[in-house]
Design an enzyme around this catalytic site. Sequence first.
Site: not given
Length: 507
Positions: A173, A294
């Site tokens: 991320e 995720e």
Amino acid sequence: MIEAQLTVDRDFEIAALDRRLFGVFVEHLGRCVYTGIYEPDHPTADADGFRQDVTELTRELGATLVRYPGGNFMSGYDWEDGVGPKDQRPTRLDLAWFSTETNQVGTNEFMAWCERVGMTPMFGVNLGTRGADEARQYLEYCNHPGGTTRSELRRSHGVDAPHAIKLWCLGNEMDGPWQICRKTPDEYGRLALETGKLMRMVDPTIELAACGSSAYDMPSYGVWEDRVLEHCFDVVDYLSLHSYFVKPTSDTSTESFLAQIESNARYIEATVAVADAVAARRHSAKRIMLSFDEWNVWYRARPGEHMKQEGWPQAPRLLEEVYNVEDALLIGGMLTMMINHADRVKVACLAQLVNVIGPIMTTPGGPAWRQTIFHPFALTARHAHGTVLRPVIRSPGWIDPKQGELPYLCASVVHDAASGRTAIFALNRHLSEEMDLTVTLRGLGLTQELVEAQQLQHADLQACNSEAEPDKVTPVPLSGIVIDGDQLRVRLHPASWNVIVMKATSP
Ligand code: AHR
């Protein structure tokens, strides 16, 4: 009562299902590792300190792959802290979760556990505080057979054969403002390119996943993917997607909650479009695959701004989301949707495995139990083998204010030529009406017999499992299936997720 039809044909395939779609995620966060998978003082602990009750439940969950060691944690992690004699390992401040990390579990302990459970590892390198040099050293430690300082260091730590970790995440991320050492797309794209290049020099057999945006609703979504791939297209195999489903207010309807299945389908299709546009600009036949590494429901147990908490606790109770029936329906529906995108989604990780937004919960020193979302995941992982067939769905529906017209029925069909079995996964999103479903399995055998059928439903959509009531929500047999040649009819309960496994009795 509503009526719906689902038809598939043996010749109309989407793709072979990549079993890595049934991955999970273990991060050094809260109680996922410590008092989750690992608790040396627990009555069920094995010789290495891992809780065998959790190991058993992980096996039952059927997870095929596990992503490690983070998450946000990865962007501040020094892998050297987690290898070598445990009593000499440093204790560090973890800036991702404002916790204290003791490093009692690291690469070699985790790999030993992962092999025992039977999962493929997906490791990540720190592209936050560190970079290409650390990544190539870590890979050499893990995957090089021997004869160099770092590979011999691993051997001196008691691991003679290389770990042969094939799948690697290039950071985590990296667009998120919360990320340790966030990057711009150009900074990250260049770093991913150079890191990937060095890692492939060390071990050309590896596969690499670049970070996509940390969510579909990030303002830079799309532009980030485009810029990042512009730099590292040639060196990476996958682009990551992350999605956490929310129920924004208490007035949000269950229907809108379940409509997130379609918004995530759009997320996948839009990401494929951006990746293929980069390929088009390069006149390249290469196709970047997706790693949905995720995904889960996560909105109740959200830490405050910047994840900040006081006192640098060890293994605090963080992100301990308790799941209900509604959540389980969404997880089941998401799995059917991802299966139907098996041509491009090759890896996926339910985030995470235990305690931290996990399908398994534990009490320190006490029992472990299955959350509601455990069940659709475990049943899908158990029965989805083979080739995904294109489902043709005819179903009444409703108009969602954001997603438009949506069918009540969500379904996927996976056929395994080796066993002759066909698994049908079906979610009835009508909350009050039963669904009379007719399934036609064309070209899969003239007559079919039932192998197994289960449903997940509960009169109370808010019902949860707990230590006191671990099996309040659990699958029950689905009965009343009528088979007529290659067709079957079944009545699905309102708000239910179902799996039906058939087997051809004549070709
Ligand atoms: O899974 C919890 C966190 O969510 C991960 O550490 C991070 O990657 C994401 O924001």
